[in-house]
Design an enzyme around this catalytic site. Structure first.
Site, PDB file in Angstrom:
ATOM      1  N   ASP A 199       0.865  -1.177   0.000  1.00  0.00           N
ATOM      2  CA  ASP A 199       0.000   0.000   0.000  1.00  0.00           C
ATOM      3  C   ASP A 199       0.905   1.231   0.000  1.00  0.00           C
ATOM      4  O   ASP A 199       1.521   1.562   1.007  1.00  0.00           O
ATOM      5  CB  ASP A 199      -0.895  -0.054   1.250  1.00  0.00           C
ATOM      6  CG  ASP A 199      -1.696   1.222   1.458  1.00  0.00           C
ATOM      7  OD1 ASP A 199      -1.541   2.167   0.655  1.00  0.00           O
ATOM      8  OD2 ASP A 199      -2.465   1.274   2.427  1.00  0.00           O
ATOM      9  N   CYS A 363      -7.581   6.380  10.967  1.00  0.00           N
ATOM     10  CA  CYS A 363      -8.140   5.189  10.297  1.00  0.00           C
ATOM     11  C   CYS A 363      -7.313   3.952  10.615  1.00  0.00           C
ATOM     12  O   CYS A 363      -7.123   3.090   9.754  1.00  0.00           O
ATOM     13  CB  CYS A 363      -8.249   5.388   8.791  1.00  0.00           C
ATOM     14  SG  CYS A 363      -9.403   6.677   8.343  1.00  0.00           S
TER      15      CYS A 363
END
Lengths: 406, 144
Positions: A199, A363
């Site tokens: 990612d 998050c």
């Protein structure tokens, strides 16, 4: 050395004054980067001069739009050193890129009892898509631990790998710790023959990316963190792997032939781009890539690393500041708490001093639970930040502490 | 010092944020609800006891959060304790108007009320949810 004054002049928003006419000090690039004027202007120009739908019509505007869109794909390919532009899929976000892989990969390869390995420091966007797959396919999601520096606990990671492991999906540069994944982790996956997704949301804008040298099979990032507009993300997959994957979404632009009986699909990359793509946004991403490439990704990376180390040094002098993973090798991102003061208070206080920082769980709730924290404050740096700004940030931290402990 | 910050963090807010009143769980209680701010992870558990005459006899909360959310919960319990449900609902509606920065006329709250100290939240739109978390928990517990 970067000409920071010139770079700062490229970003119109940096002239903005906050509240009592305070200079804006933007230390939240990890959430989203500000946009250089050239990106803003080029988007305007595209809509004003060239805009039509892509890959469909045969008229002049459609051709111009298609050319600009496909040109952006070539720029992305070059930017991350992919082998072919067929490996570059435009999505609406990095989140959609991960959802694409999760859905397509699972449909083809995941069965009950299979395992997917993540780490406890993943962003929700690299957890929830896999949870959804777990619920549908009854596979298991395993979480590798991290050590006190904010790096993956390699022994633990290694112990999770088995013949049941179908995929590894981990952050390249942690959005909380600023740590960069150890190459050994990727090598380990390569050696075991397990596909790995990195990612790259926090790495693409801050360190030079070479997907071949990294050895990752899949890489995703978002445009908006790379000085490009919102609404565009990139999914990269090695051609021989994504050739085999079924489409993620169905729609216009991704079919070879459709009858009332069924359909056949087009070739890469269109197979994964159902519907009208974010073509202007993708073009804007290409412009942003030109912008950072002209400055030089290595130079940007070096500048930001210097800022990070400068800030770390200054913050470590403050005995009321707890830096998370203080001894890790950080790049562009530092998370911290002020003792006994909630990160919300820190962020609101700094806001009226003109300093924009992030507060919250970023998050990363599993990580917050792992650290026994409710939330943290975070500063992050971009190409436009300066040491002077960090000095102002540090003095604002002191004022904040004094205010709340008076 | 910026006036907005002074307005936001009045003495009473800092005091209640650091030493929340009515912190704990009501025993017995016949209403409860969880409050949660998904943006930041702050959370609380609210419990209270309503007697036969529709009066909130006791009300307490536990949880973790920023000074604004804790102070708001703490001041709320002080205000609502001993109130009839109908009156509490009016206070709820006034309070949400007060902190959301709308210029609605307040029916029952006035500048003398300790809750008025939270008016400064209106200057920080992203913090309104911190101030209303406990109140929405109260409202949802009433419905349960």
């Amino acid at each position: 050395m970067l000409d920071i004054k010139k770079i700062r002049d490229d970003f119109p928003i940096l002239d903005k004054k906050i509240l009592d006419n305070k200079d804006l000090i933007y230390l939240d690039t990890a959430a989203s980067a500000q946009k250089p004027k050239v990106v803003i202007d080029e988007i305007n120009s595209f809509y004003s001069n060239n805009y039509a739908n892509v890959s469909r019509g045969v008229h002049t505007l459609s051709v111009e739009s298609t050319f600009k869109y496909e040109d952006a794909r070539k720029k992305v390919q070059k930017f991350i050193n992919a082998d072919s532009e067929r490996e570059i899929i435009f999505t609406k976000s990095a989140t959609e890129s991960i959802n694409l892989l999760a859905n397509s990969f699972a449909l083809k390869y995941i069965n009950e009892g299979d395992e997917i390995i993540l780490t406890v420091m993943e962003h929700h966007s690299n957890i929830i898509p896999w949870f959804l797959i777990r619920d549908r396919y009854k596979c298991n999601i395993l979480f590798a631990n991290i050590d006190s520096t904010g790096n993956i606990d390699q022994k633990h990671f290694e112990s999770l790998i088995s013949e049941k492991t179908k995929l590894v999906s981990i952050t390249h540069l942690s959005n909380v710790f600023g740590t960069i994944v150890n190459q050994d982790i990727v090598n380990l996956c390569n050696k075991a023959g397990i596909p790995i997704l990195l990612d790259g949301c926090q790495s693409a804008a801050h360190i030079p990316i070479d997907v071949k040298a990294l050895g990752c099979d899949y890489y995703v990032f978002s445009g908006h963190k790379l000085y490009a507009p919102t609404g565009v993300g990139v999914f990269y997959g090695r051609e021989n792997l994504i050739e085999e994957l079924p489409p993620y979404q169905g729609g216009g632009g991704m079919i070879a032939d459709v009858s009332t009986d069924g359909a056949t699909f087009t070739d890469l990359p269109a197979k994964f781009e159902a519907g009208t793509p974010p073509l202007v946004e993708a073009y804007g991403l290409g412009v942003a890539i030109d912008y950072v490439t002209e400055i030089g990704m290595s130079e940007i990376s070096e500048h930001e690393l210097k800022l990070t180390n400068y800030a770390l040094h200054k913050m470590k002098e403050l005995d009321f500041v707890d830096i998370h993973g203080a001894n890790g090798n950080k790049h562009s991102i530092i998370s911290f708490n002020i003792k006994n003061i909630h990160s919300h208070e820190v962020s609101s206080f700094l806001d009226v001093e003109g300093v924009a920082i992030r507060a919250g769980h970023h998050c990363c709730q599993p990580l917050m639970k792992h650290l026994s924290l409710n939330s943290t404050a975070r500063v992050s740096f971009g190409v436009y930040n300066t040491e002077n700004e960090i000095d102002t940030f540090i003095s604002a931290l002191k004022k904040c502490r004094d205010f709340f402990t008076k | 010092m910026n006036d907005l910050i002074k307005e936001l963090y009045q003495e009473i807010i800092l005091d209640h944020g650091q030493s929340p009143r009515n912190f704990g769980e009501c025993d017995p209680h016949n209403r409860s609800a969880d409050g949660h701010n998904p943006l930041c992870g702050d959370n609380l558990k609210l419990t209270f006891f309503i007697n036969n005459e529709d009066v909130i006899e006791d009300i307490k909360f536990t949880g973790e959060g920023c000074a604004i959310s804790l102070a708001s919960a703490s001041l709320m319990t002080e205000k609502l304790k001993g109130k009839k449900i109908h009156d509490a609902e009016e206070i709820f509606s006034d309070f949400t108007n007060l902190v959301s920065g709308t210029n609605e006329d307040l029916k029952v709250l006035n500048e003398e009320d300790s809750l008025y100290a939270l008016k400064g939240v209106g200057g920080f739109p992203m913090r309104v949810k911190c101030a209303t978390m406990a109140w929405h928990a109260f409202k949802s517990a009433l419905k349960s």
